[in-house]
Design a protein around this motif. Structure first.
Motif, PDB file in Angstrom:
ATOM      1  N   ALA A  12       2.332   1.890  -3.477  1.00  0.00           N
ATOM      2  CA  ALA A  12       1.324   2.412  -4.405  1.00  0.00           C
ATOM      3  C   ALA A  12       1.012   3.879  -4.132  1.00  0.00           C
ATOM      4  CB  ALA A  12       0.047   1.580  -4.319  1.00  0.00           C
ATOM      5  N   CYS A  13       0.975   4.267  -2.854  1.00  0.00           N
ATOM      6  CA  CYS A  13       0.719   5.668  -2.495  1.00  0.00           C
ATOM      7  C   CYS A  13       1.861   6.568  -2.964  1.00  0.00           C
ATOM      8  CB  CYS A  13       0.540   5.807  -0.990  1.00  0.00           C
ATOM      9  SG  CYS A  13      -1.039   5.190  -0.384  1.00  0.00           S
ATOM     10  N   GLY A  14       3.080   6.068  -2.851  1.00  0.00           N
ATOM     11  CA  GLY A  14       4.234   6.831  -3.323  1.00  0.00           C
ATOM     12  C   GLY A  14       4.125   7.124  -4.809  1.00  0.00           C
ATOM     13  N   ALA A  15       3.685   6.131  -5.569  1.00  0.00           N
ATOM     14  CA  ALA A  15       3.509   6.311  -7.016  1.00  0.00           C
ATOM     15  C   ALA A  15       2.345   7.251  -7.311  1.00  0.00           C
ATOM     16  CB  ALA A  15       3.274   4.951  -7.677  1.00  0.00           C
ATOM     17  N   CYS A  16       1.280   7.159  -6.512  1.00  0.00           N
ATOM     18  CA  CYS A  16       0.057   7.951  -6.734  1.00  0.00           C
ATOM     19  C   CYS A  16       0.301   9.450  -6.638  1.00  0.00           C
ATOM     20  CB  CYS A  16      -1.018   7.527  -5.734  1.00  0.00           C
ATOM     21  SG  CYS A  16      -2.588   8.398  -5.916  1.00  0.00           S
ATOM     22  N   VAL A  17       1.136   9.862  -5.707  1.00  0.00           N
ATOM     23  CA  VAL A  17       1.413  11.288  -5.518  1.00  0.00           C
ATOM     24  C   VAL A  17       1.954  11.910  -6.811  1.00  0.00           C
ATOM     25  CG1 VAL A  17       2.882  12.951  -4.308  1.00  0.00           C
ATOM     26  CG2 VAL A  17       1.809  11.093  -3.040  1.00  0.00           C
ATOM     27  N   PHE A  18       2.806  11.162  -7.517  1.00  0.00           N
ATOM     28  CA  PHE A  18       3.412  11.662  -8.748  1.00  0.00           C
ATOM     29  C   PHE A  18       2.485  11.542  -9.956  1.00  0.00           C
ATOM     30  CE2 PHE A  18       7.024  10.409  -6.070  1.00  0.00           C
ATOM     31  CZ  PHE A  18       7.788  11.581  -6.106  1.00  0.00           C
ATOM     32  N   THR A  19       1.635  10.523  -9.977  1.00  0.00           N
ATOM     33  CA  THR A  19       0.843  10.242 -11.182  1.00  0.00           C
ATOM     34  C   THR A  19      -0.601  10.729 -11.120  1.00  0.00           C
ATOM     35  OG1 THR A  19       0.233   8.024 -10.361  1.00  0.00           O
ATOM     36  CG2 THR A  19       2.238   8.198 -11.694  1.00  0.00           C
ATOM     37  N   ASN A  20      -1.046  11.273  -9.978  1.00  0.00           N
ATOM     38  CA  ASN A  20      -2.438  11.713  -9.878  1.00  0.00           C
ATOM     39  C   ASN A  20      -2.825  12.792 -10.906  1.00  0.00           C
ATOM     40  OD1 ASN A  20      -5.028  11.513  -8.266  1.00  0.00           O
ATOM     41  ND2 ASN A  20      -4.632  13.694  -8.066  1.00  0.00           N
ATOM     42  N   PRO A  21      -1.972  13.779 -11.206  1.00  0.00           N
ATOM     43  CA  PRO A  21      -2.338  14.749 -12.250  1.00  0.00           C
ATOM     44  C   PRO A  21      -2.636  14.076 -13.589  1.00  0.00           C
ATOM     45  CG  PRO A  21      -0.486  15.577 -10.986  1.00  0.00           C
ATOM     46  CD  PRO A  21      -0.690  14.161 -10.551  1.00  0.00           C
ATOM     47  N   LEU A  22      -1.901  13.014 -13.889  1.00  0.00           N
ATOM     48  CA  LEU A  22      -2.133  12.281 -15.134  1.00  0.00           C
ATOM     49  C   LEU A  22      -3.429  11.478 -15.068  1.00  0.00           C
ATOM     50  CD1 LEU A  22       1.550  11.206 -15.600  1.00  0.00           C
ATOM     51  CD2 LEU A  22       0.304  12.699 -17.145  1.00  0.00           C
ATOM     52  N   ILE A  42     -13.215  -4.239  -2.731  1.00  0.00           N
ATOM     53  CA  ILE A  42     -13.141  -3.571  -1.432  1.00  0.00           C
ATOM     54  C   ILE A  42     -12.919  -2.058  -1.599  1.00  0.00           C
ATOM     55  CG2 ILE A  42     -11.787  -3.368   0.703  1.00  0.00           C
ATOM     56  CD1 ILE A  42     -11.318  -6.406   0.518  1.00  0.00           C
ATOM     57  N   GLY A  43     -12.098  -1.677  -2.588  1.00  0.00           N
ATOM     58  CA  GLY A  43     -11.776  -0.264  -2.771  1.00  0.00           C
ATOM     59  C   GLY A  43     -12.738   0.498  -3.679  1.00  0.00           C
ATOM     60  N   SER A  44     -13.767  -0.169  -4.210  1.00  0.00           N
ATOM     61  CA  SER A  44     -14.664   0.438  -5.200  1.00  0.00           C
ATOM     62  C   SER A  44     -15.343   1.743  -4.749  1.00  0.00           C
ATOM     63  CB  SER A  44     -15.736  -0.573  -5.631  1.00  0.00           C
ATOM     64  OG  SER A  44     -16.513  -0.069  -6.690  1.00  0.00           O
ATOM     65  N   PRO A  45     -15.867   1.852  -3.506  1.00  0.00           N
ATOM     66  CA  PRO A  45     -16.521   3.110  -3.102  1.00  0.00           C
ATOM     67  C   PRO A  45     -15.602   4.331  -3.197  1.00  0.00           C
ATOM     68  CG  PRO A  45     -17.091   1.365  -1.566  1.00  0.00           C
ATOM     69  CD  PRO A  45     -16.002   0.827  -2.448  1.00  0.00           C
ATOM     70  N   VAL A  46     -14.345   4.150  -2.846  1.00  0.00           N
ATOM     71  CA  VAL A  46     -13.409   5.269  -2.883  1.00  0.00           C
ATOM     72  C   VAL A  46     -13.062   5.620  -4.334  1.00  0.00           C
ATOM     73  CG1 VAL A  46     -11.257   6.175  -1.958  1.00  0.00           C
ATOM     74  CG2 VAL A  46     -12.468   4.430  -0.706  1.00  0.00           C
ATOM     75  N   TYR A  47     -12.997   4.600  -5.196  1.00  0.00           N
ATOM     76  CA  TYR A  47     -12.724   4.846  -6.612  1.00  0.00           C
ATOM     77  C   TYR A  47     -13.881   5.607  -7.250  1.00  0.00           C
ATOM     78  CZ  TYR A  47     -10.767   4.071 -11.249  1.00  0.00           C
ATOM     79  OH  TYR A  47     -10.211   4.262 -12.495  1.00  0.00           O
ATOM     80  N   LEU A  48     -15.102   5.295  -6.826  1.00  0.00           N
ATOM     81  CA  LEU A  48     -16.295   5.993  -7.307  1.00  0.00           C
ATOM     82  C   LEU A  48     -16.184   7.492  -7.021  1.00  0.00           C
ATOM     83  CD1 LEU A  48     -19.358   6.009  -8.248  1.00  0.00           C
ATOM     84  CD2 LEU A  48     -19.920   5.588  -5.845  1.00  0.00           C
ATOM     85  N   VAL A  49     -15.852   7.828  -5.792  1.00  0.00           N
ATOM     86  CA  VAL A  49     -15.721   9.231  -5.385  1.00  0.00           C
ATOM     87  C   VAL A  49     -14.538   9.897  -6.094  1.00  0.00           C
ATOM     88  CG1 VAL A  49     -15.204  10.758  -3.443  1.00  0.00           C
ATOM     89  CG2 VAL A  49     -16.851   8.898  -3.164  1.00  0.00           C
ATOM     90  N   GLY A  70       0.815  -1.212   0.000  1.00  0.00           N
ATOM     91  CA  GLY A  70       0.000   0.000   0.000  1.00  0.00           C
ATOM     92  C   GLY A  70       0.847   1.258   0.000  1.00  0.00           C
ATOM     93  N   THR A  71       1.938   1.250   0.785  1.00  0.00           N
ATOM     94  CA  THR A  71       2.840   2.400   0.847  1.00  0.00           C
ATOM     95  C   THR A  71       3.499   2.652  -0.500  1.00  0.00           C
ATOM     96  OG1 THR A  71       3.291   1.924   3.186  1.00  0.00           O
ATOM     97  CG2 THR A  71       4.848   3.370   2.042  1.00  0.00           C
ATOM     98  N   GLY A 121      -7.713   9.068  -4.021  1.00  0.00           N
ATOM     99  CA  GLY A 121      -6.732   8.318  -4.809  1.00  0.00           C
ATOM    100  C   GLY A 121      -5.728   7.605  -3.920  1.00  0.00           C
ATOM    101  N   LEU A 122      -5.248   8.308  -2.897  1.00  0.00           N
ATOM    102  CA  LEU A 122      -4.290   7.713  -1.963  1.00  0.00           C
ATOM    103  C   LEU A 122      -4.926   6.591  -1.148  1.00  0.00           C
ATOM    104  CD1 LEU A 122      -2.481  10.942  -0.695  1.00  0.00           C
ATOM    105  CD2 LEU A 122      -1.478   9.131  -2.098  1.00  0.00           C
ATOM    106  N   VAL A 123      -6.163   6.833  -0.682  1.00  0.00           N
ATOM    107  CA  VAL A 123      -6.873   5.800   0.092  1.00  0.00           C
ATOM    108  C   VAL A 123      -7.103   4.568  -0.774  1.00  0.00           C
ATOM    109  CG1 VAL A 123      -9.020   5.218   1.279  1.00  0.00           C
ATOM    110  CG2 VAL A 123      -8.002   7.474   1.609  1.00  0.00           C
ATOM    111  N   TYR A 124      -7.541   4.795  -2.015  1.00  0.00           N
ATOM    112  CA  TYR A 124      -7.806   3.678  -2.931  1.00  0.00           C
ATOM    113  C   TYR A 124      -6.530   2.890  -3.206  1.00  0.00           C
ATOM    114  CZ  TYR A 124      -9.010   1.096  -7.160  1.00  0.00           C
ATOM    115  OH  TYR A 124      -9.197   0.090  -8.088  1.00  0.00           O
ATOM    116  N   GLN A 125      -5.438   3.593  -3.481  1.00  0.00           N
ATOM    117  CA  GLN A 125      -4.185   2.902  -3.778  1.00  0.00           C
ATOM    118  C   GLN A 125      -3.697   2.090  -2.584  1.00  0.00           C
ATOM    119  OE1 GLN A 125      -2.724   2.528  -6.645  1.00  0.00           O
ATOM    120  NE2 GLN A 125      -4.104   3.890  -7.748  1.00  0.00           N
ATOM    121  N   PHE A 126      -3.839   2.658  -1.378  1.00  0.00           N
ATOM    122  CA  PHE A 126      -3.372   1.940  -0.197  1.00  0.00           C
ATOM    123  C   PHE A 126      -4.216   0.688   0.044  1.00  0.00           C
ATOM    124  CE2 PHE A 126      -2.905   0.936   4.288  1.00  0.00           C
ATOM    125  CZ  PHE A 126      -1.527   1.050   4.457  1.00  0.00           C
TER     126      PHE A 126
END
Length: 298
Positions: free
Chosen positions: A10-20, A118-125, A7-8, A69-74
């Motif tokens: 994936a979160c590290g990657a998410c911070v850089f790729t979220n704008p994309l 499990i992560g679907s609700p957060v991905y929806l938001v 999870g950690t 995005g961070l919650v979903y990735q983790f």
């Protein structure tokens, strides 16, 4: 510990790729169910989209949906990569000492499905928040949520617990295909790079090279499912929570193909690679290196 490390990473990657991810979401919703040439093009390509969003919505607009995005990735990748790490360490994916393509594909798909559901609700938001924009460059349905927690509360209040899992029918094929492609090609590519003896066996360059190979396969296999998933999550719903544009995964897939052609299913392909490519490379690289560090420190 495998789940936390995964999870950690994936979160590290998410911070850089979220704008994309924001750019990819907007491009996938642009011209939804409209034939080519019949709608205004706000985003001509990934670079133009990046510039347009930054100019109109501001730099903060490029980090919309970062919290979910961070919650979903983790959650999703913590479960997905953590489960796969346990399966891998148990020796299941090997046959006669070599990585089995069939076993890694099955293991990757199963691990992906569990994490996606499990992560679907957060991905929806996350999808709702990332599609929000100034009216002049808006695409797709605009959900006016002020933030992640209030969005989850509002959806639950209006549509109940099942409403939070709306669109999960697309998440399962999307993540199972993507996960199977990613993890099977990553394991096989690592073995291939090691066999070439270009880099030392435990070098970080092995994981980086394998991640780069894996990212190309993931984007090509996953993009049509990603487009359908984005549209199902973002579509408007009636008072009982029923989608007003699509009945489900198959309906969205067929309507997109019929109205927009095969190109419609690969909308935002460039943005998908610029987002999924670095994310795949970074998350798999961080994951591999964190696991090695953890085992060295035990």
């Amino acid at each position: 510990m495998d789940f936390v490390l995964s999870g950690t990473a994936a979160c590290g990657a998410c911070v850089f790729t979220n704008p994309l991810e924001v750019v990819k979401t907007r491009m996938q919703l642009q011209g939804e169910l409209q034939s080519r040439g019949s709608y205004r093009v706000h985003y001509r390509n990934v670079f133009h989209a990046f510039y347009t969003i930054g100019r109109v919505d501001g730099l903060a607009g490029l980090q919309k949906g970062l919290a979910p995005g961070l919650v979903y990735q983790f959650v999703m990748n913590g479960i997905r990569l953590g489960s796969y790490a346990i399966i891998e360490s148990s020796g299941y994916i090997h046959t006669n000492g070599r990585v089995s393509a069939a076993k890694t594909t099955v293991a990757g798909a199963v691990a992906g499905v569990v994490g996606a559901v499990i992560g679907s609700p957060v991905y929806l938001v996350k999808t709702h928040l990332q599609s929000q924009s100034t009216a002049s460059i808006a695409v797709g349905h605009q959900h006016r949520h002020p933030g992640m927690i209030l969005a989850l509360a509002a959806i639950y209040k209006e549509h109940g617990l099942l409403g939070l899992w709306r669109g999960s029918s697309a998440a399962v094929p999307r993540v199972s295909v993507g996960s199977a492609a990613q993890l099977s090609t990553f394991s096989s590519s690592k073995e291939f790079v090691v066999d070439l003896q270009v880099f030392p066996k435990n070098s970080w360059l092995v994981a980086l090279s394998a991640g780069m190979i894996s990212s190309v396969v993931v984007v090509m296999a996953m993009t049509p499912f990603d487009v359908v998933s984005t549209r199902l999550y973002n579509q408007p719903v009636d008072h009982v929570g029923k989608g007003q544009l699509y009945k489900g995964f198959a309906d969205c897939f067929s309507k997109t193909l019929r109205k927009e052609g095969l190109v419609g299913l690969y909308k935002g392909l460039g943005a998908s690679y610029f987002r999924l490519g670095p994310h795949t490379i970074l998350s798999l690289f961080f994951w591999d290196e964190l696991r090695k560090l953890y085992h060295e420190c035990r």
